[in-house]
Design an enzyme around this catalytic site. Structure first.
Site, PDB file in Angstrom:
ATOM      1  N   LYS A  59     -59.139  95.434 -47.629  1.00  0.00           N
ATOM      2  CA  LYS A  59     -58.301  94.349 -47.093  1.00  0.00           C
ATOM      3  C   LYS A  59     -57.475  94.807 -45.835  1.00  0.00           C
ATOM      4  O   LYS A  59     -57.175  94.063 -44.792  1.00  0.00           O
ATOM      5  CB  LYS A  59     -57.596  93.453 -47.953  1.00  0.00           C
ATOM      6  CG  LYS A  59     -58.344  92.612 -48.956  1.00  0.00           C
ATOM      7  CD  LYS A  59     -57.436  91.800 -49.782  1.00  0.00           C
ATOM      8  CE  LYS A  59     -57.913  91.096 -50.914  1.00  0.00           C
ATOM      9  NZ  LYS A  59     -57.328  90.137 -51.630  1.00  0.00           N
ATOM     10  N   ASP A  96     -55.699  84.176 -49.046  1.00  0.00           N
ATOM     11  CA  ASP A  96     -54.934  84.590 -50.355  1.00  0.00           C
ATOM     12  C   ASP A  96     -53.697  83.678 -50.187  1.00  0.00           C
ATOM     13  O   ASP A  96     -53.190  83.403 -51.547  1.00  0.00           O
ATOM     14  CB  ASP A  96     -54.788  85.996 -50.453  1.00  0.00           C
ATOM     15  CG  ASP A  96     -56.040  86.623 -50.929  1.00  0.00           C
ATOM     16  OD1 ASP A  96     -56.646  86.245 -51.819  1.00  0.00           O
ATOM     17  OD2 ASP A  96     -55.996  87.707 -50.594  1.00  0.00           O
TER      18      ASP A  96
HETATM   19  P1  NDP Z   1     -52.050  96.978 -55.791  1.00  0.00           P
HETATM   20  O1  NDP Z   1     -52.892  98.198 -56.307  1.00  0.00           O
HETATM   21  O2  NDP Z   1     -51.913  96.940 -54.256  1.00  0.00           O
HETATM   22  O3  NDP Z   1     -50.753  97.071 -56.320  1.00  0.00           O
HETATM   23  C1  NDP Z   1     -50.363  96.901 -57.704  1.00  0.00           C
HETATM   24  C2  NDP Z   1     -49.030  96.706 -57.944  1.00  0.00           C
HETATM   25  O4  NDP Z   1     -48.830  96.886 -59.548  1.00  0.00           O
HETATM   26  C3  NDP Z   1     -47.864  97.713 -57.626  1.00  0.00           C
HETATM   27  O5  NDP Z   1     -46.874  97.042 -57.176  1.00  0.00           O
HETATM   28  C4  NDP Z   1     -47.762  98.662 -58.399  1.00  0.00           C
HETATM   29  O6  NDP Z   1     -46.562  99.410 -58.746  1.00  0.00           O
HETATM   30  C5  NDP Z   1     -47.941  97.899 -59.864  1.00  0.00           C
HETATM   31  N1  NDP Z   1     -48.278  98.673 -60.968  1.00  0.00           N
HETATM   32  C6  NDP Z   1     -49.356  99.114 -61.433  1.00  0.00           C
HETATM   33  N2  NDP Z   1     -49.080  99.771 -62.470  1.00  0.00           N
HETATM   34  C7  NDP Z   1     -48.082  99.656 -62.853  1.00  0.00           C
HETATM   35  C8  NDP Z   1     -47.196 100.238 -64.232  1.00  0.00           C
HETATM   36  N3  NDP Z   1     -47.852 100.880 -64.983  1.00  0.00           N
HETATM   37  N4  NDP Z   1     -45.831  99.880 -64.184  1.00  0.00           N
HETATM   38  C9  NDP Z   1     -45.451  98.935 -63.174  1.00  0.00           C
HETATM   39  N5  NDP Z   1     -46.091  98.600 -62.221  1.00  0.00           N
HETATM   40  C10 NDP Z   1     -47.276  98.920 -61.867  1.00  0.00           C
HETATM   41  O7  NDP Z   1     -52.890  95.809 -56.395  1.00  0.00           O
HETATM   42  P2  NDP Z   1     -52.973  94.121 -55.758  1.00  0.00           P
HETATM   43  O8  NDP Z   1     -51.729  93.895 -55.161  1.00  0.00           O
HETATM   44  O9  NDP Z   1     -54.069  94.284 -54.777  1.00  0.00           O
HETATM   45  O10 NDP Z   1     -53.358  93.445 -56.890  1.00  0.00           O
HETATM   46  C11 NDP Z   1     -52.538  93.301 -58.133  1.00  0.00           C
HETATM   47  C12 NDP Z   1     -53.013  92.479 -59.084  1.00  0.00           C
HETATM   48  O11 NDP Z   1     -53.380  91.247 -58.884  1.00  0.00           O
HETATM   49  C13 NDP Z   1     -54.478  92.887 -59.479  1.00  0.00           C
HETATM   50  O12 NDP Z   1     -54.622  92.890 -61.160  1.00  0.00           O
HETATM   51  C14 NDP Z   1     -55.485  91.847 -59.085  1.00  0.00           C
HETATM   52  O13 NDP Z   1     -56.687  91.862 -59.708  1.00  0.00           O
HETATM   53  C15 NDP Z   1     -54.733  90.660 -58.945  1.00  0.00           C
HETATM   54  N6  NDP Z   1     -55.047  89.869 -57.989  1.00  0.00           N
HETATM   55  C16 NDP Z   1     -55.339  88.471 -58.484  1.00  0.00           C
HETATM   56  C17 NDP Z   1     -55.820  87.581 -57.210  1.00  0.00           C
HETATM   57  C18 NDP Z   1     -56.201  86.275 -57.750  1.00  0.00           C
HETATM   58  O14 NDP Z   1     -56.741  85.695 -56.789  1.00  0.00           O
HETATM   59  N7  NDP Z   1     -55.549  85.593 -58.559  1.00  0.00           N
HETATM   60  C19 NDP Z   1     -55.844  88.012 -55.880  1.00  0.00           C
HETATM   61  C20 NDP Z   1     -55.334  89.509 -55.637  1.00  0.00           C
HETATM   62  C21 NDP Z   1     -55.013  90.324 -56.603  1.00  0.00           C
HETATM   63  P3  NDP Z   1     -46.136 100.586 -57.684  1.00  0.00           P
HETATM   64  O15 NDP Z   1     -46.064 100.450 -56.437  1.00  0.00           O
HETATM   65  O16 NDP Z   1     -45.124 101.556 -58.259  1.00  0.00           O
HETATM   66  O17 NDP Z   1     -47.440 101.573 -57.821  1.00  0.00           O
END
Ligand code: NDP
Length: 286
Positions: A59, A96
Site C-alpha cells: 500500500k 479504506d
Molecule cells: P501494521 O503492521 O502496519 O501495524 C501493526 C500495529 O499493531 C502497530 O501499531 C504495532 O505496534 C501493533 N502491534 C503489533 N503487535 C503488537 C503487540 N504484540 N503489542 C502491541 N502492539 C502491537 O498493520 P496494519 O495497520 O496494516 O493492520 C493492523 C490490523 O488491522 C491487521 O490485523 C489487519 O488485518 C487489520 N486490518 C483490517 C482491515 C479491515 O478492513 N477490517 C483493513 C486493514 C487492516 P508497533 O508500532 O509497536 O509495532
C-alpha cells in the site's frame, strides 16, 4: 495484489457481486513480491486488468509508482485501489478511509465533542485517523506500543490554524489553534481512555494466531462505542469484553465490505450493495 495474498477475502467478495449483478468479469488473487511490484503494476493493462486492490506490504510502496493520486491518498500515505485508465496510466485511490467511516456510520456511531482513542500506529491507523478527522473528530488519542511511532503520527496528523483576525498586541501563541489534535500516549496509559466517545483497535492484536489484546477498559466512559478492525475472529476478545461491560460494539468485517464498495464501482461500473446475505457469505469463510 499482496505478499502473501492467499488469506485475502477480496476475491470471494468481488466474485459474489459479479455473479449477483450478472457482470462479465473476474477478480483474481495475485501474489506479488515487493521487488516485482513496479513491473506487475506497469503491465496490468497489457494483461487485461482494469484495476487492482493492494494489501500488505504494497500500500505504501505504490505511492511512488502510480501516475495520479488524489488528496486523500496523499493525506493517508497509502494506496489500496488502483484504476487502470484506458491509456494504461495508473490512478491511485484509498477506499479504506470510506470503509472505516461507513462501517461506523452503519453501526450507529455519531461523533461528539469528545476525543477518540486509537490503539495502533500502523498503516490501518493512518486511514482511520483521516476517516475520523473527516467525520469531524477534533481530538484523537494515539496509543502505540512503540511510542515514537505514536509521536510521529501525532505530529503528522495534527493540523493548526492561524487566526488572521487577532489584535496586534495578542500573544503569538494565542493566534494558533489546533483544528485537529492528535496526542500520543504510552501503551497501557489509562488516561488515554478517559472522556472518549469511541475506542478503536487498529493493531493486529486479537487476530487469529496473534497474541490477544490485553487492555483495562475501566477508564472508558460507559456510553463509549468500541470497534475492532480485526475481523477474524469476528467477535474479538476486546469486543467480548466491551459487550460484557455494556458498551455498544461494531465489528471489523464491515470495514472490509465497505472499502470494497467504491473499488468495485471503479472497476466494474456498478455500485454494489452491502447486504446481510453478502455478510453471511463472507462470514462463512472466516
Ligand atoms: P501494521 O503492521 O502496519 O501495524 C501493526 C500495529 O499493531 C502497530 O501499531 C504495532 O505496534 C501493533 N502491534 C503489533 N503487535 C503488537 C503487540 N504484540 N503489542 C502491541 N502492539 C502491537 O498493520 P496494519 O495497520 O496494516 O493492520 C493492523 C490490523 O488491522 C491487521 O490485523 C489487519 O488485518 C487489520 N486490518 C483490517 C482491515 C479491515 O478492513 N477490517 C483493513 C486493514 C487492516 P508497533 O508500532 O509497536 O509495532
Amino acid at each position: 495484489m499482496g505478499w502473501p495474498v492467499e488469506h485475502s477475502l477480496s476475491p470471494r467478495l468481488h466474485s459474489y457481486w459479479l455473479k449477483q449483478y450478472g457482470l462479465d468479469g473476474s477478480y483474481e488473487k495475485l501474489a506479488v513480491k515487493p521487488d516485482d511490484l513496479l513491473n506487475e503494476l506497469k503491465t496490468l493493462k497489457t494483461k487485461g486488468f482494469g484495476g487492482v486492490n493492494l494489501t500488505v506490504p504494497h500500500k505504501e510502496a505504490a505511492l511512488g509508482i502510480v501516475d495520479y493520486m488524489d488528496d486523500l491518498v496523499k493525506r493517508v500515505g497509502a494506496v489500496n485501489t488502483i484504476v487502470v485508465r484506458p491509456d494504461g496510466k495508473l490512478e491511485g485511490r484509498n477506499t479504506d478511509v470510506y470503509g472505516f467511516a461507513e462501517n461506523l456510520r452503519q453501526g450507529g456511531y455519531k461523533s461528539d465533542q469528545r476525543a477518540v482513542a486509537v490503539l495502533g500506529a500502523g498503516g490501518a491507523a493512518r486511514a482511520i485517523i483521516v476517516a475520523l478527522q473527516d467525520m469531524g473528530v477534533g481530538k484523537i488519542h494515539m496509543i502505540n506500543r512503540t511510542f515514537e511511532k505514536a509521536q510521529e503520527l501525532a505530529q503528522e496528523f495534527s493540523t493548526m490554524e492561524q487566526s488572521h483576525f487577532l489584535p496586534a498586541d495578542e500573544p503569538a501563541e494565542e493566534a494558533i489553534k489546533h483544528i485537529h489534535h492528535v496526542t500520543p500516549y504510552k501503551w497501557g496509559d489509562k488516561d488515554a481512555l478517559q472522556n472518549v466517545s469511541l475506542l478503536v483497535n487498529a493493531t493486529s492484536l486479537g487476530l487469529k494466531g496473534q497474541p490477544p489484546l490485553e487492555i483495562d477498559l475501566g477508564a472508558l466512559p460507559k456510553d463509549a462505542t468500541v470497534t475492532d478492525i480485526v475481523y477474524a475472529p469476528l467477535e474479538t476478545e476486546l469486543l467480548k469484553k466491551a459487550k460484557a461491560r455494556g458498551h455498544k460494539t461494531i465489528d471489523g468485517l464491515g470495514m472490509l465490505l465497505y472499502q470494497a464498495q467504491p473499488a468495485f464501482e471503479a472497476f466494474f461500473g456498478k455500485k454494489p450493495e452491502v447486504t446481510k446475505e453478502l455478510r453471511a457469505h463472507i462470514e462463512a469463510s472466516l
